[in-house]
Scaffold this active site. Structure first.
Site, PDB file in Angstrom:
ATOM      1  N   SER A 224       7.842  40.279  59.591  1.00 13.35           N
ATOM      2  CA  SER A 224       7.062  40.907  58.421  1.00 13.35           C
ATOM      3  C   SER A 224       7.875  40.890  57.090  1.00 13.35           C
ATOM      4  O   SER A 224       7.114  41.438  56.020  1.00 13.35           O
ATOM      5  CB  SER A 224       7.059  42.486  58.889  1.00 13.35           C
ATOM      6  OG  SER A 224       8.128  43.295  58.766  1.00 13.35           O
ATOM      7  N   LYS A 225       8.723  40.333  56.890  1.00 15.26           N
ATOM      8  CA  LYS A 225       9.455  40.265  55.459  1.00 15.26           C
ATOM      9  C   LYS A 225       9.551  38.898  54.996  1.00 15.26           C
ATOM     10  O   LYS A 225      10.336  37.991  54.760  1.00 15.26           O
ATOM     11  CB  LYS A 225      11.086  40.409  55.681  1.00 15.26           C
ATOM     12  CG  LYS A 225      11.216  41.937  56.324  1.00 15.26           C
ATOM     13  CD  LYS A 225      12.148  42.654  55.691  1.00 15.26           C
ATOM     14  CE  LYS A 225      12.125  44.232  56.371  1.00 15.26           C
ATOM     15  NZ  LYS A 225      13.294  44.701  56.878  1.00 15.26           N
ATOM     16  N   ASN A 226       8.108  38.377  54.783  1.00 13.95           N
ATOM     17  CA  ASN A 226       7.837  37.348  54.035  1.00 13.95           C
ATOM     18  C   ASN A 226       6.441  37.365  53.203  1.00 13.95           C
ATOM     19  O   ASN A 226       5.622  38.318  53.595  1.00 13.95           O
ATOM     20  CB  ASN A 226       7.826  35.917  55.005  1.00 13.95           C
ATOM     21  CG  ASN A 226       6.304  35.733  55.311  1.00 13.95           C
ATOM     22  OD1 ASN A 226       5.340  35.534  54.776  1.00 13.95           O
ATOM     23  ND2 ASN A 226       6.477  35.728  56.639  1.00 13.95           N
TER      24      ASN A 226
ATOM     25  N   ARG B  70      13.629  39.371  53.546  1.00 15.95           N
ATOM     26  CA  ARG B  70      13.375  38.920  54.771  1.00 15.95           C
ATOM     27  C   ARG B  70      14.439  39.347  55.704  1.00 15.95           C
ATOM     28  O   ARG B  70      15.595  39.681  55.300  1.00 15.95           O
ATOM     29  CB  ARG B  70      13.331  37.167  54.881  1.00 15.95           C
ATOM     30  CG  ARG B  70      11.933  36.797  55.081  1.00 15.95           C
ATOM     31  CD  ARG B  70      11.894  35.401  55.465  1.00 15.95           C
ATOM     32  NE  ARG B  70      12.633  35.099  56.999  1.00 15.95           N
ATOM     33  CZ  ARG B  70      12.496  34.149  57.429  1.00 15.95           C
ATOM     34  NH1 ARG B  70      11.899  33.178  56.860  1.00 15.95           N
ATOM     35  NH2 ARG B  70      13.078  33.876  58.460  1.00 15.95           N
TER      36      ARG B  70
END
Lengths: 335, 386
Positions: free
Chosen positions: A115-117, B12
């Site tokens: 979920s980290k983009n 990220r």
């Protein structure tokens, strides 16, 4: 997919390489032209290379079909940061007039792995914008779920702030912040969100109207954990545009004194807050002087602000250079 | 590894925005050494190990980087600029590199097409770059990207290529298409998130090309100021939590655009566009007890913030105030025995944290490293066009 395999369905079986699926037999994959002397080549795995070759083919031919949509999904699972693929997926979604509620679910499934983009969140926003205020609750729910796994998730917080602005739902936000702070009072993102709500919510009267209740809330938090920088920063923020009030409000002064009188906790933030107050023109009382002197291990300076800096150099040694510099900057006004 | 300030995917799990301690980074090749007790960290910056690491990456990036494919130019920048910091410019063929980088430039077919709203910068990778259509001679699928453009120009500058030979007119004229009404920038004309990262890229591009026709500086400045948080740091967008990388983008952009001068702290702060003492306090409070810098209040220390925040402190004249010994000790714990740096002590290295480990050591004036131009994040010799 398992059923596809059992039935020997070579059409759409996603466990087979694309080149072996009859569904794609009419497409000529477009290989990447790295050119002569490529620099920093990547050792692509076969599955990756092949998927990208097929993506390039449909991207180049601009095929906006159901199978193209499925292919973008496969590609994104390998490469969720590829903004070209996300862009093309949007074109296909529009061309097919695809159910955007389903798309919200698709995004959630990609988010499970990573979920980290930025691209994923940009896509989420694009979909939510199209669906409008009807999904306000859903966006708050989705970000809440992500934050339950990582309460400081930067993208989730940005999206949540956007959703509040664009779609609404402010009413319970301060309560939500409180919930997060109960779980972890050190969560700086939650403190930031409080500030966001009081300054931007259409129903908030702004900092002026909210100051009293927020100061009271913050002081409770400070006293529970005086070593929590977030709460001290937030307290100061409540007086951001009103320095006179900050200096004169007895609550501010007294929380410093309260913490300084304790022997069981870190005094650094109480001391630096007091230093800031003094530099802004606070006239120290005997109480201030006595509680600072009680912490001094060396010959106390007659200049209170100087003394505070000296003590800070000892209790917050990693910033010793900074406290020495602050001391050098103390003007006559702060004496 | 959507890391890089430039592609600037700080957040990220593989990269920047840290979050939980010890999430594993991209390079998850398993090593038998993982199970043995960790040897004590080296007391030195191990330049030779870093050279081996970068050279290995230059030859071939392991498959773990395939998910970073779209940002290949960024990876190239980390490696090539990294080699230059380590004084190893001779390890690469400058002409081959320059030719390769220039092949990523998106060129319009004529001046008229500059009005079509597209951005004619550099692609980030070959993956979606197609040769011009033979019949119609126009650029199909132009997905040139602002961050990739920064990286392309950075590599060209670092390898000593004369930037006056590239078509900067189309680049700059079309870059204006990316600027929004509020002053922020989109990275790509087909649409994308807008935030401080791309304001920085735009400012750096204009600075490197020595031509500010590509952006409205005043609008950009206003956007930046709107991003300053109540605690003195800057968030990525207005209202966001203050963050080390965002703060770097804000302050470096203001410096590049000429809105703040050197040694901000000693000048009269009432004349400054930002609150320098609050900013200074925020930056210095980011140094944790373990000596490293955290990206946000109450978050774990991470190698890269030694650069993002260290560079801000250098730019505002406050870097003498940090505890350099403690910082160095933290960074040495993040130095990998394979070469490169990881984000937390004892983890495997990645290119992003390696590059920012080198820039951090350069800020600490490590003798074996070239000096740094803090506002560009590049070796000083590149910035001055030597």
């Amino acid at each position: 997919r398992t059923l596809d395999r059992e039935l020997g369905n070579m059409d759409t079986d996603e466990t087979l390489p694309l080149s072996q699926r009859s569904e794609w037999s009419d497409v000529v994959p477009l290989t990447q032209d790295d050119g002569p002397n490529p620099v920093v080549p990547i050792a692509y795995k076969d599955e990756f290379r092949e998927t990208m070759d097929y993506f390039r083919a449909i991207y180049s031919s601009d095929e906006r079909s159901p199978r193209a949509l499925r292919l973008t999904e496969e590609t994104l699972r390998l490469n969720s940061g590829n903004y070209t693929v996300w862009h093309f997926r949007r074109l296909v979604l529009e061309a097919l007039n695809h159910d955007l509620y389903q798309e919200l679910e698709f995004i959630e499934s990609i988010a499970e792995d990573n979920s980290k983009n930025y691209q994923l969140w940009h896509h989420r926003r694009w979909v939510a914008e199209k669906l409008g205020p009807d999904v306000a609750g859903r966006e708050l729910e989705f970000t809440r779920r992500v934050l339950s796994l990582d309460a400081k998730h930067y993208h989730a917080w940005s999206h949540r702030q956007w959703a509040l602005r664009a779609l609404g739902g402010w009413e319970d936000e301060l309560d939500y912040c409180h919930e997060l702070l109960e779980a972890d009072v050190f969560n700086n993102s939650a403190w930031n969100q409080r500030y966001y709500v009081i300054t931007r919510s259409p129903s908030s009267g702004g900092v002026e109207a909210m100051r009293e209740s927020e100061v009271s809330y913050t002081i409770k938090a400070i006293l529970t954990n005086p070593a929590n920088e977030s709460s001290w920063l937030y307290l100061k923020a409540l007086y951001k545009d009103n320095k006179e009030l900050w200096i004169s409000d007895p609550s501010v002064s007294s929380v410093c004194l309260n913490v300084l009188s304790r022997t069981d906790c870190f005094h650094g933030f109480a001391l630096s807050t007091l230093l800031d107050l003094l530099c802004e023109g606070l006239s120290p009382t005997n109480e201030h002087i006595d509680s600072v002197r009680a912490l001094a291990t060396e010959e106390p300076d007659t200049n209170l602000a100087n003394l505070v800096c000296t003590i800070l150099g000892r209790v917050d040694p990693i910033r010793a250079n900074y406290w020495a510099w602050r001391k050098s900057k103390i003007t006559v006004a702060a004496m | 590894m959507s890391e890089t300030a430039v592609s600037i995917d700080w957040d990220r799990a593989n990269s920047e925005d840290e979050e939980e301690n010890y999430d594993d980074d991209e390079e998850d090749y398993s090593s038998p050494a993982q199970s043995s007790p960790r040897p004590p960290p080296s007391a030195n910056f191990e330049k030779d190990r870093h050279l081996v690491y970068l050279e290995m990456m230059y030859e071939l990036l392991p498959y773990h980087y395939q998910s970073q494919e779209i940002n290949r130019l960024t990876l190239a920048h980390f490696i090539i600029s990294g080699l230059h910091f380590l004084g190893a410019r001779d390890r690469i063929d400058k002409d081959v590199v320059a030719k390769w980088v220039l092949s990523f430039q998106a060129l319009p077919s004529n001046r008229v097409s500059l009005k079509d709203g597209e951005f004619y910068g550099f692609f980030g990778s070959r993956s979606s770059q197609f040769p011009k259509d033979e019949n119609e001679d126009f650029l199909t699928h132009n997905s040139s990207h602002l961050a990739s453009t920064y990286c392309a120009l950075a590599i060209l500058k670092v390898t000593g290529h004369d930037l006056s030979t590239i078509d900067s007119d189309s680049l700059l004229l079309s870059m204006k298409n990316l600027q929004q009404d509020d002053g922020s920038f989109m990275p790509i004309h087909i649409g994308g998130e807008t935030d401080l990262r791309f304001v920085y890229c735009a400012a750096a591009v204009c600075y490197m090309l020595d031509n500010w026709s590509g952006m409205d500086k005043e609008k950009a400045k206003n956007y930046i100021l709107n991003c300053q948080s109540y605690d003195g740091g800057f968030g990525l967008i207005p209202g966001s939590e203050s963050h080390g990388g965002a703060t770097y983008c804000a302050v470096a952009s203001l410096r590049l655009m000429g809105f703040i001068g050197v040694d901000l702290l000693s000048s009269d702060s009432s004349s400054s566009v930002i609150d320098p003492s609050l900013l200074l306090n925020w930056c210095l409070q980011r140094q944790a007890n373990d000596g490293g810098f955290q990206g946000r209040t109450n978050k774990p220390s991470d190698t890269c913030y030694a650069f993002w925040i260290g560079a801000v402190l250098r730019l505002i004249g406050g870097d003498a105030l940090i505890d350099k010994i403690a910082l160095r000790n933290f960074l040495l714990k993040c130095q990998s025995k394979y070469g490169g740096f990881s984000k937390f002590p004892g983890q495997l290295p990645d290119l992003y944290h390696s590059y920012y480990g080198y820039t951090a050591f350069s800020l600490l004036e490590e003798p074996s490293l070239s000096p740094l131009c803090p506002e560009l994040g590049l070796p000083l010799f590149a910035a001055s066009g030597i």
